[in-house]
Design a protein around this motif. Structure first.
Motif, PDB file in Angstrom:
ATOM      1  N   MET A  90      29.028   9.788  14.055  1.00 15.83           N
ATOM      2  CA  MET A  90      28.692  10.474  15.286  1.00 15.83           C
ATOM      3  C   MET A  90      29.991  10.860  15.991  1.00 15.83           C
ATOM      4  SD  MET A  90      26.582   9.025  18.596  1.00 15.83           S
ATOM      5  CE  MET A  90      25.044   8.947  17.738  1.00 15.83           C
ATOM      6  N   SER A  91      30.046  12.080  16.472  1.00 19.14           N
ATOM      7  CA  SER A  91      31.254  12.552  17.142  1.00 19.14           C
ATOM      8  C   SER A  91      31.398  11.881  18.507  1.00 19.14           C
ATOM      9  CB  SER A  91      31.198  14.065  17.321  1.00 19.14           C
ATOM     10  OG  SER A  91      30.248  14.392  18.314  1.00 19.14           O
ATOM     11  N   THR A  92      32.602  11.910  19.028  1.00 19.92           N
ATOM     12  CA  THR A  92      32.869  11.335  20.346  1.00 19.92           C
ATOM     13  C   THR A  92      32.021  12.029  21.406  1.00 19.92           C
ATOM     14  OG1 THR A  92      35.124  10.814  19.670  1.00 19.92           O
ATOM     15  CG2 THR A  92      34.682  10.845  22.025  1.00 19.92           C
ATOM     16  N   GLN A  93      31.938  13.349  21.311  1.00 17.84           N
ATOM     17  CA  GLN A  93      31.136  14.118  22.280  1.00 17.84           C
ATOM     18  C   GLN A  93      29.663  13.726  22.216  1.00 17.84           C
ATOM     19  OE1 GLN A  93      32.125  16.067  24.651  1.00 17.84           O
ATOM     20  NE2 GLN A  93      30.104  16.758  25.321  1.00 17.84           N
ATOM     21  N   ALA A  94      29.126  13.606  21.013  1.00 20.36           N
ATOM     22  CA  ALA A  94      27.720  13.225  20.846  1.00 20.36           C
ATOM     23  C   ALA A  94      27.476  11.819  21.384  1.00 20.36           C
ATOM     24  CB  ALA A  94      27.308  13.317  19.379  1.00 20.36           C
ATOM     25  N   ARG A  95      28.422  10.910  21.147  1.00 20.65           N
ATOM     26  CA  ARG A  95      28.281   9.544  21.638  1.00 20.65           C
ATOM     27  C   ARG A  95      28.293   9.524  23.173  1.00 20.65           C
ATOM     28  NH1 ARG A  95      31.382   7.315  18.384  1.00 20.65           N
ATOM     29  NH2 ARG A  95      33.355   7.581  19.478  1.00 20.65           N
ATOM     30  N   ARG A  96      29.189  10.302  23.775  1.00 25.53           N
ATOM     31  CA  ARG A  96      29.243  10.373  25.241  1.00 25.53           C
ATOM     32  C   ARG A  96      27.945  10.932  25.819  1.00 25.53           C
ATOM     33  NH1 ARG A  96      35.125  12.869  25.514  1.00 25.53           N
ATOM     34  NH2 ARG A  96      36.321  10.943  25.390  1.00 25.53           N
ATOM     35  N   GLU A  97      27.407  11.969  25.177  1.00 27.84           N
ATOM     36  CA  GLU A  97      26.155  12.555  25.648  1.00 27.84           C
ATOM     37  C   GLU A  97      24.999  11.561  25.528  1.00 27.84           C
ATOM     38  OE1 GLU A  97      25.584  16.261  23.581  1.00 27.84           O
ATOM     39  OE2 GLU A  97      27.388  17.140  24.485  1.00 27.84           O
ATOM     40  N   ARG A  98      24.968  10.820  24.431  1.00 29.48           N
ATOM     41  CA  ARG A  98      23.924   9.809  24.258  1.00 29.48           C
ATOM     42  C   ARG A  98      24.054   8.717  25.319  1.00 29.48           C
ATOM     43  NH1 ARG A  98      24.982   6.312  19.681  1.00 29.48           N
ATOM     44  NH2 ARG A  98      25.681   4.942  21.306  1.00 29.48           N
ATOM     45  N   GLN A  99      25.285   8.255  25.566  1.00 27.59           N
ATOM     46  CA  GLN A  99      25.505   7.220  26.577  1.00 27.59           C
ATOM     47  C   GLN A  99      25.122   7.719  27.972  1.00 27.59           C
ATOM     48  OE1 GLN A  99      29.646   6.393  25.783  1.00 27.59           O
ATOM     49  NE2 GLN A  99      29.173   4.698  24.384  1.00 27.59           N
ATOM     50  N   ARG A 100      25.436   8.977  28.242  1.00 29.03           N
ATOM     51  CA  ARG A 100      25.084   9.554  29.545  1.00 29.03           C
ATOM     52  C   ARG A 100      23.562   9.612  29.694  1.00 29.03           C
ATOM     53  NH1 ARG A 100      26.752  11.988  33.909  1.00 29.03           N
ATOM     54  NH2 ARG A 100      25.638  13.793  34.760  1.00 29.03           N
ATOM     55  N   ALA A 101      22.867  10.036  28.654  1.00 24.96           N
ATOM     56  CA  ALA A 101      21.405  10.100  28.693  1.00 24.96           C
ATOM     57  C   ALA A 101      20.812   8.701  28.870  1.00 24.96           C
ATOM     58  CB  ALA A 101      20.870  10.760  27.423  1.00 24.96           C
ATOM     59  N   GLU A 102      21.377   7.718  28.194  1.00 23.41           N
ATOM     60  CA  GLU A 102      20.892   6.337  28.334  1.00 23.41           C
ATOM     61  C   GLU A 102      21.118   5.821  29.748  1.00 23.41           C
ATOM     62  OE1 GLU A 102      22.996   4.290  25.226  1.00 23.41           O
ATOM     63  OE2 GLU A 102      21.619   4.982  23.665  1.00 23.41           O
ATOM     64  N   ARG A 103      22.282   6.117  30.317  1.00 24.23           N
ATOM     65  CA  ARG A 103      22.596   5.689  31.682  1.00 24.23           C
ATOM     66  C   ARG A 103      21.653   6.377  32.677  1.00 24.23           C
ATOM     67  NH1 ARG A 103      27.981   6.116  31.280  1.00 24.23           N
ATOM     68  NH2 ARG A 103      27.976   8.274  31.952  1.00 24.23           N
ATOM     69  N   HIS A 104      21.390   7.652  32.458  1.00 22.58           N
ATOM     70  CA  HIS A 104      20.465   8.423  33.296  1.00 22.58           C
ATOM     71  C   HIS A 104      19.086   7.756  33.303  1.00 22.58           C
ATOM     72  CE1 HIS A 104      19.193  12.262  35.150  1.00 22.58           C
ATOM     73  NE2 HIS A 104      18.052  12.049  34.525  1.00 22.58           N
ATOM     74  N   GLN A 105      18.584   7.419  32.113  1.00 23.30           N
ATOM     75  CA  GLN A 105      17.273   6.773  32.008  1.00 23.30           C
ATOM     76  C   GLN A 105      17.299   5.377  32.604  1.00 23.30           C
ATOM     77  OE1 GLN A 105      14.400   8.371  30.948  1.00 23.30           O
ATOM     78  NE2 GLN A 105      13.490   6.555  31.887  1.00 23.30           N
ATOM     79  N   GLN A 106      18.414   4.673  32.466  1.00 25.48           N
ATOM     80  CA  GLN A 106      18.530   3.332  33.036  1.00 25.48           C
ATOM     81  C   GLN A 106      18.427   3.386  34.561  1.00 25.48           C
ATOM     82  OE1 GLN A 106      22.278   1.354  32.329  1.00 25.48           O
ATOM     83  NE2 GLN A 106      21.429  -0.661  32.825  1.00 25.48           N
ATOM     84  N   ILE A 107      19.005   4.391  35.171  1.00 26.21           N
ATOM     85  CA  ILE A 107      18.911   4.556  36.624  1.00 26.21           C
ATOM     86  C   ILE A 107      17.450   4.760  37.024  1.00 26.21           C
ATOM     87  CG2 ILE A 107      19.535   6.032  38.579  1.00 26.21           C
ATOM     88  CD1 ILE A 107      22.186   6.644  36.965  1.00 26.21           C
ATOM     89  N   ILE A 108      16.750   5.624  36.318  1.00 22.11           N
ATOM     90  CA  ILE A 108      15.338   5.894  36.608  1.00 22.11           C
ATOM     91  C   ILE A 108      14.511   4.627  36.425  1.00 22.11           C
ATOM     92  CG2 ILE A 108      13.291   7.160  35.817  1.00 22.11           C
ATOM     93  CD1 ILE A 108      15.234   9.460  35.052  1.00 22.11           C
TER      94      ILE A 108
END
Length: 196
Positions: free
Chosen positions: A1-19
């Motif tokens: 997995m590319s660094t960019q893809a990993r960052r996007e996945r982590q951001r999406a996970e953090r977004h859902q964690q906030i919700i």
């Protein structure tokens, strides 16, 4: 997995964690205790990180509400699909709507009570459009000479009124079934319907 893809996945996970965390706090302690500061402490991120995902508390509540509309729409779609007749679908969806409100009070409050920037009608988010379309599919067969969309708005308002008053103990809890039966009789204009 590319660094960019990993960052996007982590951001999406953090977004859902906030919700998810906002929803959990609201369900256990009430919406008044859902603040950006409390969320930041609960998920162990700084407030600027939360603000990088949402413009503020109202945007977080709106995201929770949108998630609720997805869940309610899926429930209504399953109930309607399982029904054999339009009348059965109406009873099942109305009962399911009220049960959803009763078993998810904070989520329901985010969807229909909290001050958020979510509006039905022109320009509404897709999740609201889909939810309303599902309700309209249930109520349109009973609209008669009325505009089906307006008939559905009135029906949804009646369900919301029952849900809201019931949640705040303004109605007798032992008469839920009877109240729904009266509504169903009104909506179906006395056609033979298996009662709620």
């Amino acid at each position: 997995m590319s660094t960019q893809a990993r960052r996007e996945r982590q951001r999406a996970e953090r977004h859902q964690q906030i919700i998810d965390t906002a929803r959990e706090i609201a369900e256990t302690q009430g919406w008044e205790l859902v603040t950006v500061r409390r969320l930041a402490d609960a998920i162990e991120y700084s407030q600027p990180v939360l603000y990088s995902h949402f413009h503020g508390r109202d945007a977080i509540v709106a995201a929770v509400a949108e998630q609720g509309f997805v869940e309610l729409t899926e429930l209504m779609r399953r109930l309607r699909a399982a029904a054999r007749t339009p009348e059965e679908a109406l009873v099942a969806v109305a009962r399911g709507f009220l049960e959803f409100a009763r078993t998810n009070p904070a989520l329901y409050e985010a969807m229909f009570v909290q001050k958020v920037d979510l509006k039905f009608g022109d320009g509404a988010p897709e999740v609201l459009v889909e939810g309303f379309a599902e309700l309209m599919a249930v109520f349109a067969p009973f609209a008669g000479d009325h505009d089906p969309e307006t008939f559905t708005e009135v029906a949804m308002s009646a369900l919301h009124g029952l849900a809201h008053l019931d949640h705040h103990a303004r109605l007798r809890p032992d008469f839920r079934r009877q109240r729904l039966n009266i509504l169903v009789e009104q909506w179906t204009r006395g056609r033979a319907v298996e009662h709620a």
